[in-house]
Write an enzyme that holds these catalytic residues in place. Structure first.
Site, PDB file in Angstrom:
ATOM      1  N   CYS A 156     -71.672 -32.561  24.462  1.00  0.00           N
ATOM      2  CA  CYS A 156     -71.993 -31.424  25.344  1.00  0.00           C
ATOM      3  C   CYS A 156     -73.337 -30.817  24.969  1.00  0.00           C
ATOM      4  O   CYS A 156     -74.163 -30.507  25.849  1.00  0.00           O
ATOM      5  CB  CYS A 156     -70.898 -30.357  25.245  1.00  0.00           C
ATOM      6  SG  CYS A 156     -69.254 -30.913  25.734  1.00  0.00           S
ATOM      7  N   CYS A 174     -68.536 -29.353  20.817  1.00  0.00           N
ATOM      8  CA  CYS A 174     -68.633 -30.721  21.362  1.00  0.00           C
ATOM      9  C   CYS A 174     -70.070 -31.234  21.208  1.00  0.00           C
ATOM     10  O   CYS A 174     -71.007 -30.682  21.808  1.00  0.00           O
ATOM     11  CB  CYS A 174     -68.197 -30.729  22.815  1.00  0.00           C
ATOM     12  SG  CYS A 174     -68.517 -32.270  23.685  1.00  0.00           S
TER      13      CYS A 174
END
Length: 332
Positions: free
Chosen positions: A259, A256
């Site tokens: 993230c 991600c």
């Protein structure tokens, strides 16, 4: 001789006797040669006199021993040695030093360092036991006394005792089983200085104390104040069931992008929050059951739990440091 006299008489008869001025000049040749030497000697003598005067003035200013004092030092020492009781005092001092050294040899380096600190002697730059022994011997022979300290009040003593949780025997044994390099690595990862530790026991004591504090902060022992730690499912269960402070949880994935972008901001927020909040993260790919249980729909998902393990608020998407701190601060 007669021929020489006839020759000189003939010469004087022809040319006459030598003039008086020539005789005078020949007689004054030696004094004239001495004049430059005298002229050179005068400035040298003046310089020597000035240097000697400057040296005497400097000696008086700096309280240095004069030539007479230096010459009289051996006589002074001889006089002192001939004084009644001098040999006995020297023997007593040597005996005391030997007793002190024998006592210190049986002590550990950490104990010697603690004695030096109690006497107010700086030992931060001493890392060898022999160097610590020499400083303590000199301090005791010189009669250094420990600085007076005010007795702490009962409330202060109780606060210190409460703040400094004594490590359990299990934690101490776990630390003692580590090698010195492992102890230093663990302390360094927690931002704790270890370079001034003189032996392994001191490293064990520091790490055990930190781990005891961490155990009181985190039930699983995985979370540390001011840092973000990764938890597995079992550790997350323990933290939610036995919490003492709120828990800020980041559910993320390694693939991600947002993230990864938020990770340094989460670290900075953890440092700002300190020991007021536990900060953790869980990989949704490694713990899919927890991702489902927490109803995670997007990544990253930030969830705040109170100290009883109940969800308070959540936010999906990457947040900056100040947003994370604001999200938590309203519930503290």
């Amino acid at each position: 001789g007669e021929k020489a006299g006839v020759s000189m008489g003939f010469l004087f008869g022809v040319f006459g006797p030598p003039s008086r001025s020539w005789k005078v000049r020949r007689g004054c040749r030696t004094p004239l040669l001495a004049v430059p030497l005298v002229l050179l000697a005068v400035p040298v003598s003046l310089s020597a006199i000035m240097l000697a005067a400057a040296a005497r003035a400097a000696a008086r200013t700096a309280a240095l021993p004069t030539a007479w004092g230096v010459a009289s030092l051996p006589a002074t020492r001889s006089l002192r040695r001939s004084t009644p009781g001098y040999a006995r005092r020297v023997a007593m001092a040597a005996g005391n030093e030997a007793e002190i050294r024998a006592e210190l040899q049986g002590m550990r380096a950490r104990e010697i360092k603690q004695k030096l600190e109690a006497l107010g002697v700086d030992a931060a730059d001493a890392f060898e036991k022999s160097e610590l022994v020499e400083r303590l011997v000199r301090a005791q022979l010189d009669g250094v006394q420990a600085p007076s300290q005010e007795a702490p009040t009962d409330s202060t003593a109780n606060e210190k005792a409460a703040d400094s949780g004594a490590p359990s025997p299990d934690i101490v044994e776990r630390c003692r089983a580590m090698r010195v390099q492992e102890l230093r690595t663990e302390l360094g990862s927690r931002g704790i200085r270890w370079a001034d530790a003189v032996d392994k026991d001191e490293l064990v004591e520091r790490l055990a104390s930190v781990m005891a504090t961490e155990a009181s902060f985190s039930s699983s022992g995985r979370l540390r104040p001011g840092a973000v730690s990764k938890l597995n499912g079992a550790e997350l269960t323990i933290e939610l069931d036995h919490g003492t402070t709120p828990l800020l949880l980041d559910v993320y994935a390694t693939w991600c992008g947002p993230c990864q972008m938020m990770a340094p901001h989460l670290e900075a927020a953890a440092k700002s929050l300190g020991n007021r909040v536990r900060v953790a993260k869980v990989d949704s790919d490694e713990e899919p059951a927890w991702a489902t249980k927490l109803r995670v729909g997007g990544l990253p998902t930030i969830i705040l739990f109170d100290k009883n393990g109940q969800e308070v608020t959540r936010q999906e998407g990457a947040l900056m440091e100040q947003q994370l701190v604001s999200m938590v601060s309203r519930y503290l």
